[in-house]
Motif scaffolding. Structure first.
Motif, PDB file in Angstrom:
ATOM      1  N   LYS A 169       0.843  -1.196   0.000  1.00  0.00           N
ATOM      2  CA  LYS A 169       0.000   0.000   0.000  1.00  0.00           C
ATOM      3  C   LYS A 169       0.881   1.249   0.000  1.00  0.00           C
ATOM      4  O   LYS A 169       2.075   1.192   0.302  1.00  0.00           O
ATOM      5  N   ARG A 170       0.241   2.361  -0.288  1.00  0.00           N
ATOM      6  CA  ARG A 170       0.969   3.634  -0.297  1.00  0.00           C
ATOM      7  C   ARG A 170       0.636   4.431   0.953  1.00  0.00           C
ATOM      8  O   ARG A 170      -0.440   4.289   1.540  1.00  0.00           O
ATOM      9  N   THR A 216       4.750   4.492   6.730  1.00  0.00           N
ATOM     10  CA  THR A 216       5.841   3.545   6.471  1.00  0.00           C
ATOM     11  C   THR A 216       6.231   2.761   7.716  1.00  0.00           C
ATOM     12  O   THR A 216       6.678   1.611   7.612  1.00  0.00           O
ATOM     13  N   ASN A 217       6.047   3.356   8.900  1.00  0.00           N
ATOM     14  CA  ASN A 217       6.416   2.617  10.117  1.00  0.00           C
ATOM     15  C   ASN A 217       5.396   1.543  10.485  1.00  0.00           C
ATOM     16  O   ASN A 217       5.555   0.848  11.512  1.00  0.00           O
ATOM     17  N   THR A 246      -0.169 -11.599   7.526  1.00  0.00           N
ATOM     18  CA  THR A 246      -0.183 -10.717   6.353  1.00  0.00           C
ATOM     19  C   THR A 246       1.057  -9.834   6.428  1.00  0.00           C
ATOM     20  O   THR A 246       1.239  -9.100   7.400  1.00  0.00           O
ATOM     21  N   ARG A 247       1.873  -9.944   5.403  1.00  0.00           N
ATOM     22  CA  ARG A 247       3.064  -9.090   5.352  1.00  0.00           C
ATOM     23  C   ARG A 247       2.699  -7.812   4.597  1.00  0.00           C
ATOM     24  O   ARG A 247       2.479  -7.844   3.390  1.00  0.00           O
ATOM     25  N   LEU A 248       2.609  -6.734   5.330  1.00  0.00           N
ATOM     26  CA  LEU A 248       2.201  -5.442   4.765  1.00  0.00           C
ATOM     27  C   LEU A 248       3.423  -4.566   4.546  1.00  0.00           C
ATOM     28  O   LEU A 248       4.233  -4.372   5.453  1.00  0.00           O
ATOM     29  N   THR A 249       3.519  -4.041   3.342  1.00  0.00           N
ATOM     30  CA  THR A 249       4.549  -3.059   3.018  1.00  0.00           C
ATOM     31  C   THR A 249       3.876  -1.746   2.665  1.00  0.00           C
ATOM     32  O   THR A 249       2.979  -1.720   1.806  1.00  0.00           O
ATOM     33  N   VAL A 250       4.286  -0.676   3.341  1.00  0.00           N
ATOM     34  CA  VAL A 250       3.746   0.653   3.051  1.00  0.00           C
ATOM     35  C   VAL A 250       4.855   1.489   2.421  1.00  0.00           C
ATOM     36  O   VAL A 250       5.910   1.700   3.034  1.00  0.00           O
ATOM     37  N   LEU A 251       4.584   1.917   1.196  1.00  0.00           N
ATOM     38  CA  LEU A 251       5.608   2.661   0.443  1.00  0.00           C
ATOM     39  C   LEU A 251       5.429   4.169   0.580  1.00  0.00           C
ATOM     40  O   LEU A 251       4.301   4.639   0.737  1.00  0.00           O
TER      41      LEU A 251
END
Lengths: 116, 116
Positions: free
Chosen positions: B13-14, B83-84, B111-116
């Motif tokens: 996600k952004r 992002t954190n 769920t591996r969440l990445t926030v860009l």
């Protein structure tokens, strides 16, 4: 604040050796949990220890609980490669919160590598 | 076997997006939990729920909210992702607490969440 400390955090050992992981916690609790986590996977329950002096064994793993010392141990006997994983202990928050909160407080985990 | 499922294994996600993480359990458990797991920190409790429409804050609720409209489903909401909040999110469930009963928390796959 309820704190749970595991040691060691990293452990590399050879097959057929014995070793112990220690879990200290900072306040009273009536439940102590051990979980295993393989890389990229979720947590698998190993043991739930309820009372002082409780001992549970499953295969090469044995867990014990000393509530007076606030200490639990996970003992590995004659280690085999398949036991390589990260092991977590966790303490129930119920008593610490006076019955007002639930959930677990986890240690940081012990990353165990067993080499042939 | 107890089954806890989570809607996504991986999510990107952004920053600023609203993010929903869904968790479903099939064992009619009363209690459900959301944790996040970060390297070197172990698992930390975000929120938990004892019953439908009921929620309680865990250790790190800031930036999160939850919803439990049905007994089997517990949702974690990031109102405005940052992002954190990049992390592994784990859902768990357990039955009602009974003295002397060694119930455990059953965890979903994460769920591996990445926030860009």
């Amino acid at each position: 604040e309820l704190k749970v400390e595991q040691n060691p955090l990293f452990l590399s050992m050879q097959e057929e050796k014995n070793y112990t992981i220690y879990c200290n916690y900072s306040t009273t609790s009536d439940r102590l949990y051990w979980y295993r986590q393989d890389p990229g996977k979720s947590l698998e329950s190993l043991f739930v220890l309820l009372s002082n002096g409780a001992v549970k064994q499953e295969g090469r793993l044995m867990a014990s609980l000393d509530t007076k010392a606030r200490l639990s141990t996970l003992h590995i006997t004659a280690a085999v490669h398949d036991l390589s994983a990260t092991y977590f202990c966790a303490v129930d928050m119920w008593e610490y919160s006076g019955g007002g909160a639930d959930g677990l407080t986890f240690g940081k985990g012990t990353h165990l590598i067993i080499q042939p | 076997d107890v089954k806890v499922t989570q809607s996504s294994r991986y999510l990107v996600k952004r920053t600023g997006e609203k993010v929903f993480l869904e968790c479903v359990q099939d064992m009619d458990h009363e209690n459900m939990f959301w944790y996040r797991q970060d390297p070197g920190l172990g698992l930390r409790l975000i929120y938990f729920s004892y019953d439908v429409k009921m929620k309680e804050k865990g250790d790190i609720p800031e930036g999160y909210s939850v919803s439990r409209e049905k007994k089997e489903r517990f949702s974690l909401i990031l109102e405005s992702a940052s992002t954190n909040q990049t992390s592994m999110y784990l859902c768990a469930s357990t039955t009602i607490r009974l003295a002397g009963v060694a119930d455990t928390q059953y965890f979903g796959p994460g769920t591996r969440l990445t926030v860009l």
